[in-house]
Scaffold this motif. Sequence first.
Motif, PDB file in Angstrom:
ATOM      1  N   LEU A   1      67.937  39.893  45.092  1.00 15.59           N
ATOM      2  CA  LEU A   1      68.602  39.848  43.792  1.00 15.59           C
ATOM      3  C   LEU A   1      69.727  40.880  43.838  1.00 15.59           C
ATOM      4  O   LEU A   1      69.472  42.088  43.684  1.00 15.59           O
ATOM      5  CB  LEU A   1      67.639  40.153  42.651  1.00 15.59           C
ATOM      6  N   PRO A   2      70.968  40.455  44.092  1.00 11.31           N
ATOM      7  CA  PRO A   2      72.079  41.398  44.250  1.00 11.31           C
ATOM      8  C   PRO A   2      72.292  42.234  42.994  1.00 11.31           C
ATOM      9  O   PRO A   2      72.373  41.701  41.880  1.00 11.31           O
ATOM     10  CB  PRO A   2      73.287  40.489  44.527  1.00 11.31           C
ATOM     11  N   GLY A   3      72.376  43.547  43.188  1.00 13.12           N
ATOM     12  CA  GLY A   3      72.507  44.436  42.044  1.00 13.12           C
ATOM     13  C   GLY A   3      73.767  44.210  41.244  1.00 13.12           C
ATOM     14  O   GLY A   3      73.743  44.232  40.012  1.00 13.12           O
ATOM     15  N   ASP A   4      74.907  43.969  41.924  1.00 15.44           N
ATOM     16  CA  ASP A   4      76.176  43.795  41.220  1.00 15.44           C
ATOM     17  C   ASP A   4      76.134  42.594  40.284  1.00 15.44           C
ATOM     18  O   ASP A   4      76.689  42.636  39.182  1.00 15.44           O
ATOM     19  CB  ASP A   4      77.320  43.627  42.227  1.00 15.44           C
ATOM     20  N   ALA A   5      75.498  41.509  40.717  1.00 16.52           N
ATOM     21  CA  ALA A   5      75.464  40.293  39.903  1.00 16.52           C
ATOM     22  C   ALA A   5      74.644  40.475  38.635  1.00 16.52           C
ATOM     23  O   ALA A   5      74.937  39.864  37.598  1.00 16.52           O
ATOM     24  CB  ALA A   5      74.903  39.133  40.719  1.00 16.52           C
ATOM     25  N   TRP A   6      73.616  41.319  38.689  1.00 19.36           N
ATOM     26  CA  TRP A   6      72.734  41.510  37.543  1.00 19.36           C
ATOM     27  C   TRP A   6      73.142  42.702  36.677  1.00 19.36           C
ATOM     28  O   TRP A   6      72.456  43.030  35.711  1.00 19.36           O
ATOM     29  CB  TRP A   6      71.289  41.701  38.019  1.00 19.36           C
ATOM     30  N   GLU A   7      74.263  43.356  37.014  1.00 18.41           N
ATOM     31  CA  GLU A   7      74.694  44.538  36.268  1.00 18.41           C
ATOM     32  C   GLU A   7      75.537  44.210  35.052  1.00 18.41           C
ATOM     33  O   GLU A   7      75.905  45.099  34.303  1.00 18.41           O
ATOM     34  CB  GLU A   7      75.503  45.470  37.190  1.00 18.41           C
ATOM     35  N   VAL A   8      75.889  42.927  34.829  1.00 18.65           N
ATOM     36  CA  VAL A   8      76.749  42.578  33.702  1.00 18.65           C
ATOM     37  C   VAL A   8      76.060  42.968  32.397  1.00 18.65           C
ATOM     38  O   VAL A   8      74.830  42.885  32.277  1.00 18.65           O
ATOM     39  CB  VAL A   8      77.080  41.075  33.713  1.00 18.65           C
ATOM     40  N   PRO A   9      76.819  43.412  31.396  1.00 23.47           N
ATOM     41  CA  PRO A   9      76.204  43.913  30.153  1.00 23.47           C
ATOM     42  C   PRO A   9      75.272  42.924  29.472  1.00 23.47           C
ATOM     43  O   PRO A   9      74.255  43.325  28.896  1.00 23.47           O
ATOM     44  CB  PRO A   9      77.426  44.223  29.268  1.00 23.47           C
ATOM     45  N   ALA A  10      75.600  41.636  29.526  1.00 20.00           N
ATOM     46  CA  ALA A  10      74.777  40.648  28.823  1.00 20.00           C
ATOM     47  C   ALA A  10      73.386  40.519  29.414  1.00 20.00           C
ATOM     48  O   ALA A  10      72.477  40.019  28.753  1.00 20.00           O
ATOM     49  CB  ALA A  10      75.471  39.285  28.845  1.00 20.00           C
ATOM     50  N   LEU A  11      73.213  40.958  30.657  1.00 19.94           N
ATOM     51  CA  LEU A  11      71.925  40.821  31.323  1.00 19.94           C
ATOM     52  C   LEU A  11      71.159  42.136  31.404  1.00 19.94           C
ATOM     53  O   LEU A  11      70.109  42.201  32.029  1.00 19.94           O
ATOM     54  CB  LEU A  11      72.124  40.258  32.737  1.00 19.94           C
ATOM     55  N   ARG A  12      71.689  43.165  30.768  1.00 22.11           N
ATOM     56  CA  ARG A  12      70.961  44.420  30.724  1.00 22.11           C
ATOM     57  C   ARG A  12      69.880  44.324  29.654  1.00 22.11           C
ATOM     58  O   ARG A  12      70.036  43.651  28.638  1.00 22.11           O
ATOM     59  CB  ARG A  12      71.904  45.588  30.431  1.00 22.11           C
ATOM     60  N   GLY A  13      68.780  44.996  29.908  1.00 23.77           N
ATOM     61  CA  GLY A  13      67.659  44.909  28.986  1.00 23.77           C
ATOM     62  C   GLY A  13      66.988  46.252  28.776  1.00 23.77           C
ATOM     63  O   GLY A  13      67.394  47.273  29.343  1.00 23.77           O
ATOM     64  N   THR A  14      65.953  46.224  27.972  1.00 19.21           N
ATOM     65  CA  THR A  14      65.168  47.421  27.701  1.00 19.21           C
ATOM     66  C   THR A  14      63.714  47.013  27.517  1.00 19.21           C
ATOM     67  O   THR A  14      63.414  45.840  27.289  1.00 19.21           O
ATOM     68  CB  THR A  14      65.682  48.139  26.437  1.00 19.21           C
ATOM     69  N   VAL A  15      62.822  47.974  27.623  1.00 21.31           N
ATOM     70  CA  VAL A  15      61.397  47.705  27.463  1.00 21.31           C
ATOM     71  C   VAL A  15      61.028  47.910  25.998  1.00 21.31           C
ATOM     72  O   VAL A  15      61.152  49.012  25.469  1.00 21.31           O
ATOM     73  CB  VAL A  15      60.556  48.615  28.379  1.00 21.31           C
ATOM     74  N   VAL A  16      60.597  46.840  25.347  1.00 27.39           N
ATOM     75  CA  VAL A  16      60.241  46.877  23.925  1.00 27.39           C
ATOM     76  C   VAL A  16      58.723  46.986  23.816  1.00 27.39           C
ATOM     77  O   VAL A  16      57.993  46.151  24.364  1.00 27.39           O
ATOM     78  CB  VAL A  16      60.742  45.606  23.206  1.00 27.39           C
ATOM     79  N   ASP A  17      58.256  48.018  23.108  1.00 23.42           N
ATOM     80  CA  ASP A  17      56.811  48.199  22.972  1.00 23.42           C
ATOM     81  C   ASP A  17      56.286  47.863  21.583  1.00 23.42           C
ATOM     82  O   ASP A  17      55.081  47.763  21.378  1.00 23.42           O
ATOM     83  CB  ASP A  17      56.401  49.620  23.355  1.00 23.42           C
ATOM     84  N   SER A  18      57.180  47.689  20.601  1.00 21.70           N
ATOM     85  CA  SER A  18      56.727  47.313  19.263  1.00 21.70           C
ATOM     86  C   SER A  18      57.846  46.578  18.538  1.00 21.70           C
ATOM     87  O   SER A  18      59.029  46.863  18.750  1.00 21.70           O
ATOM     88  CB  SER A  18      56.285  48.534  18.460  1.00 21.70           C
TER      89      SER A  18
END
Length: 562
Positions: free
Chosen positions: A326-343
């Motif tokens: 999974l190439p890092g550059d391809a997945w670095e676009v802002p729309a594909l950034r995420g976060t861990v939601v716990d609630s």
Amino acid sequence: MKSIISGLHLKFAEKTWNETFQLVRRCMDKPKDESKPCQLLVRSLERLQEVVTVSSMNTMRSRLEMIAKQQGMGFHITEATCYLTADLFYLEVVLLPCGGTKEVKVAPHGGFPVPSESLLQPLRSKHFAEFSGKLADLFTQYNIPGDKLPKDSDPQADMINNGRIGCLIAGKEDSPMKIQFYITPTDGMKTSDLQMTETVVQAAQVIVGASDVTHMLQMASVIPQPPQLDAQGHPVFLTLSEAPHEALPACFLLKLQPAIPMTLSFVKKLSHITDVAIPDVDLQWAPLPKLLMRRSRANGHGETLDEQDIICTVPLPGGVMHSYILPGDAWEVPALRGTVVDSVPFAHPARVPALLDLLRHQCAINTLLRSCITSQCAGTDLACDLHFEVLPESETSFSVTFHRPDVDSLAVLLVNVSGLHQITCTLFGAGIGEASLDEYLSTVMKRFMSVPVTLRTLYSKLEKITSAPFSPSRPATTEAENDHSAPSSTAVMDTNGALTTLSQSAAVPEVSFSVSGSSVDKSELSELLPEINTSPAVNPYPFDPVGVSHSMTNSGQLSELT
């Protein structure tokens, strides 16, 4: 006993049939044996439905649900459409408000629905026995010799993944109420060289938490008494203005167990459904694969290259080893950034079904990506037979590029995840244009929720094409075709920040070919999976002001949050 019966007769003498139906259904939701409903109540409900005239949409839904259960089929509803689902096909029945039938369509899973006049006429005439008989005949048509596909034997998993609020576990003195809303496939491959896929049940505790913003919260149940159903057969909730409530610096929370990695667009959709913002103070953003990788790294799996690319290997039966990058550059676009939601905060229980649909959608994407990155570490001491590159195509789709075994060229498998039950696979490459192969791959992907398993199946198909005798239906691939058969895709951001995919795969010439002499080789599928049981496409997460359907009891428990 006579006095009890007399008392019941007196109590329900003035009740409507609809109220009697609701009573029997509520009793069926409280069986003594939790593995199955009380058969006496089931037979009672069937007898009631057989004598009651079908004159409304609700009574027609109940009659179709009874027929579906008698045939061993699943049953789901969305607005005015009922879905009767089997292993290899499903029915769409569009109803009219008066209880009439507007249209009946039949479709194989992954295929396009086709109108069926032979099934429509019995329903329009209210000849339900004839309709049930024709449905049994349809089962016979799909009972292909050589298929060994047992029926779904896990109603608990079906309730968790398909119920509007999943499976409710009542709260106790030492623990709050819990909702189980997503479970990974339980029929992993049991082989000596591949460990059983770990089954993960995604759940959420329902609790009350402090908030920096004041919210209006219920102080009593928002289920009206007696309970009511709307036109879709879902429980009706009171608005906060119709129930006791107070303004408090607090809100209800779905405490996720475990926490879920989510992309930015999904986080925004959560807030849009609830009108309650998710606090972003402690949120840390990173590419989605990196978030999925962290849990694997804690278990000693997977490896990163220069902290950019993710490279993992997946062992498969027969000693075959896949390598995924999974190439890092391809997945670095802002729309594909995420976060861990716990609630997830909310202020009214009517929002919960839509929230669970959205969480299931993200879980489906995560499960497919995690199937490529949660196995053994990539290393120089491991020899991989096949190599795959996984690239993002949009917020809900990705592609897998690989070298074809039948010709010296590349191919691309596009995986689109529109929802938990809306997963489609499309194969691009020179000389590939068989729709039945896409349908076959989509079925395998939805059943196993595994990219490696699906690609192993695809390789087996393509190898059969190579070994098959040459025929006009599969013309030879020219050198010129090979030079242009490797589709490429590039993700770019427009001026509005939206993710756009530029792909050349559409320019690749497509030629139809046959797959092992038939559209789908079912005998191979039976070796991989014990059953096929998917649900039809449903419009994802529209705001549903009414709530849950699996049981009136569950709805009541959900409303008792305070």
